[in-house]
Design a protein around this motif. Structure first.
Motif, mmCIF file in Angstrom:
data_model
loop_
_atom_site.group_PDB
_atom_site.id
_atom_site.type_symbol
_atom_site.label_atom_id
_atom_site.label_comp_id
_atom_site.label_asym_id
_atom_site.label_seq_id
_atom_site.Cartn_x
_atom_site.Cartn_y
_atom_site.Cartn_z
ATOM 1 N N ASN A 31 0.820 -1.218 0.000
ATOM 2 C CA ASN A 31 0.000 0.000 0.000
ATOM 3 C C ASN A 31 0.853 1.268 0.000
ATOM 4 O O ASN A 31 0.628 2.195 0.776
ATOM 5 N N GLN A 32 1.845 1.295 -0.876
ATOM 6 C CA GLN A 32 2.730 2.457 -1.046
ATOM 7 C C GLN A 32 3.447 2.849 0.249
ATOM 8 O O GLN A 32 3.704 4.030 0.504
ATOM 9 N N THR A 33 3.768 1.848 1.058
ATOM 10 C CA THR A 33 4.544 2.109 2.264
ATOM 11 C C THR A 33 5.423 0.897 2.523
ATOM 12 O O THR A 33 5.316 -0.132 1.844
ATOM 13 N N LEU A 34 6.324 1.015 3.477
ATOM 14 C CA LEU A 34 7.227 -0.074 3.844
ATOM 15 C C LEU A 34 7.103 -0.365 5.333
ATOM 16 O O LEU A 34 7.005 0.557 6.143
ATOM 17 N N ASP A 35 7.107 -1.637 5.654
ATOM 18 C CA ASP A 35 7.155 -2.050 7.046
ATOM 19 C C ASP A 35 8.595 -2.458 7.350
ATOM 20 O O ASP A 35 9.090 -3.463 6.826
ATOM 21 N N LEU A 36 9.265 -1.663 8.174
ATOM 22 C CA LEU A 36 10.674 -1.923 8.443
ATOM 23 C C LEU A 36 10.886 -3.250 9.159
ATOM 24 O O LEU A 36 11.998 -3.773 9.191
ATOM 25 N N ASN A 37 9.836 -3.783 9.746
ATOM 26 C CA ASN A 37 9.951 -5.076 10.429
ATOM 27 C C ASN A 37 9.610 -6.245 9.519
ATOM 28 O O ASN A 37 9.792 -7.403 9.895
ATOM 29 N N HIS A 38 9.087 -5.936 8.318
ATOM 30 C CA HIS A 38 8.720 -6.983 7.366
ATOM 31 C C HIS A 38 9.795 -7.055 6.297
ATOM 32 O O HIS A 38 9.739 -6.359 5.279
#
Length: 598
Positions: free
Chosen positions: A139-146
């Motif tokens: 969704n046009q974002t990044l999960d730094l933990n993923h």
């Protein structure tokens, strides 16, 4: 009634107006430093990659920061054509426990969302082992933990390519437990043997994934090592080996529609003598296209690559970055040169000009160093320079990275290209085509960097001659290739429609039909976004055309309005003079009538 009257000054006046219009829309080649307006206090770090992360059709920047303390990646959002937005995502060496060496954006799981690949190393392993992390986009974002860490380390930075033709990027390179190239297949990231070759890969490599035999299907080019020599291998799309002497950079240098291969070299250990060679398929020799690196009494040359494995500083191999600076249809280049005394190191524009000596007569074109570009010359200790369309207007600007911060971080400089002439372009980006109207959140994945597509056009130039142009999209990804996720193709001074524009994409092994589609009558100064969906049915591919009005259009409109106002003024003056003459004749008639009546 009186007849029309000649206005003797009308002809010279129109000529003067034409000269004025020519001055308004005539060429200019000045560069303007716009770093402060764009970056403000954030103009530091090493430019690592480009990519439209949030699919707003504005290309964003990925920047390495940290100097000797360990590099971090900063994602910088470009918006409103001229401002850098907030720093939305920051990956730090502290959070990963490693030093980040490069960034390669792409869609590695096929969900039409941009992911971010980082190559990293630890101080304990030195430069011989690189680990790879992939941060997954959603969704046009990044999960730094993923994130996912690949279970193999690499000897060198990998080449991101589409090995199996599914338009999901794959990761190609030599792992630490194998002497042959292997590949992580995008999607499930399964590891497979890539090529059955006995050759050792050269480090640092200049592998490329680009069409070399004009069949609109990307081939694989390898730089290999046979000490003390460097060899070159080309694996065509059916993966039959051909041994040919080509290398390093792929560009349309002489305007014949076929990709040439450029090789910038130092002919001695200290780079006291530098040369750029060119060759192409069917040409059995290397042709020098730039040998004169002398400016007045100073001799310049390329900067030798530092191979010291103990240093933690970012190093840059000898390379050229290609772009059509003046939109004449012949790509120019940016290179980092230093004088042979070693006291100065700068970025220079290498202009693509007609050949003027016997050595390059067979290829008709050569490079000439543009020594006098004031704003570019003022940047000292430059380490890398590349082209970038900052304002999304089809005119390629310049970004230069230089040494300049006390903590050994780098400084970023942006130079606006004020080139204004009656030259035209077409800007093409080919998407992954993994979705069309059913994309996640109904957002077209403009931001997914896709390696391997090939673009070619044919048109008629201003003299009526057939003109061809071609380019590969994201053919290289390692060692600060800094290639843009789109291609800007200069058309010269011909305002004609493009007669034909062809786009080809990689195909799976064993598929005989070429995946290629053609569009006709493309408007100049436009951006074409191609969605190859579904991949195996080219006639169903769609293309979105966006016009890109430039200052030329505005100046032409102003000139046209000025001409109309000028002509109306002339008509008004003539009409006023005519009316005065008619009134005078009426008075004379009335006087004559009364005289006769007596």
């Amino acid at each position: 009634m009186g007849g029309g009257r000649c206005v003797p000054w009308l002809g010279p006046a129109l000529v003067l107006l034409a000269v004025l219009v020519a001055v308004l829309v005539g060429p200019g080649a000045a560069l303007q430093n716009v770093t402060a307006q764009l970056f403000g206090a954030e103009a530091h770090g090493t430019l690592a990659a480009f990519g439209d992360f949030n699919s707003d059709k504005q290309t964003d920047l990925f920047v390495l920061r940290g100097g000797e303390r360990g590099a971090g990646v900063v994602f910088m959002h470009m918006y409103n054509y001229m401002h850098v937005g907030p720093l939305l995502f920051v990956f730090t060496s502290r959070s990963l426990g490693v030093v980040i060496t490069s960034v390669v954006p792409g869609d590695y799981d096929g969900d039409s969302q941009m992911d971010v690949l980082l190559t990293t190393r630890t101080q304990s392993h030195g430069r011989d082992e690189l680990s790879l992390f992939i941060f997954w986009g959603h969704n046009q974002t990044l999960d730094l933990n993923h994130k996912t860490m690949l279970n193999k380390t690499f000897h060198d930075e990998p080449l991101v390519m589409d090995f199996n033709g599914d338009l999901i990027p794959d990761i190609f390179g030599v792992t630490s437990d194998s002497s042959k190239p292997q590949i992580f297949i995008g999607g499930n990231l399964s590891l497979h043997a890539a090529l059955d070759t006995q050759s050792r890969m050269y480090i640092p490599h200049s592998h490329a994934f680009i069409d070399l035999n004009n069949d609109f299907t990307a081939d694989l080019f390898l730089t290999t090592s046979n000490p003390p020599n460097i060899q070159f291998e080309t694996w065509v799309n059916k993966f039959l080996i051909l041994q040919i002497h080509v290398d390093h950079l792929f560009s349309l240098a002489d305007g014949d529609g076929q990709s040439e291969h450029l090789l910038p070299v130092c002919e001695d250990q200290a780079c006291q003598k530098s040369v750029i060679y060119l060759t192409k398929l069917g040409l059995d020799q290397w042709i020098p296209v730039l040998q004169d690196f002398k400016n007045k009494d100073t001799v310049w040359g390329f900067v030798p690559h530092q191979t010291d494995k103990t240093t933690s500083e970012v190093t840059f191999p000898i390379t050229l970055h290609i772009g059509d600076y003046n939109m004449d249809g012949y790509p120019d280049a940016l290179a980092i040169l230093r004088n042979t005394s070693g006291s100065n190191q700068q970025a220079f524009l290498l202009e693509n000009v007609p050949c003027n000596n016997a050595s390059c007569k067979s290829v008709r074109r050569m490079f000439k160093v543009f020594w006098e570009l004031s704003d570019l010359n003022q940047i000292k200790d430059a380490v890398v320079a590349t082209f970038f369309d900052i304002y999304e207007d089809g005119i390629l600007d310049i970004i230069v990275v230089s040494k300049g911060y006390p903590n050994k971080d780098f400084a970023i400089h942006t130079l606006k290209n004020n080139f204004e002439a009656d030259a035209y372009f077409v800007k093409v980006i080919v998407l992954s085509g993994l979705c069309s109207n059913d994309c996640p959140r109904k957002i077209t994945p403009f931001g997914v960097n896709q390696p391997g597509p090939y673009i070619m056009y044919t048109t008629v130039d201003a003299n009526g001659y057939l003109k061809n142009g071609s380019a590969g999209q994201l053919s290289q990804s390692a060692h600060f290739a800094l290639q843009l996720p789109y291609n800007v193709l200069g058309l010269g001074r011909s305002a004609n429609f493009l007669d034909h524009l062809y786009v080809g994409i990689p195909r799976p092994l064993g598929e005989k039909s070429i995946r290629k589609q053609e569009w006709t009558a493309i408007i100049p100064n436009s951006q074409l976004i191609v969605i190859p969906y579904p991949h195996n049915v080219p006639r169903s591919w769609s293309a979105k055309l966006y016009l890109t009005p430039s200052n030329i259009v505005l100046l032409t409109a102003i000139a046209l309005i000025g001409v109309c106002v000028f002509i109306l003024a002339i008509i008004g003056i003539l009409h006023w003079q005519e009316k005065k003459a008619d009134d005078r004749e009426k008075r004379q008639e009335a006087h004559r009538f009364h005289f006769d009546a007596m």
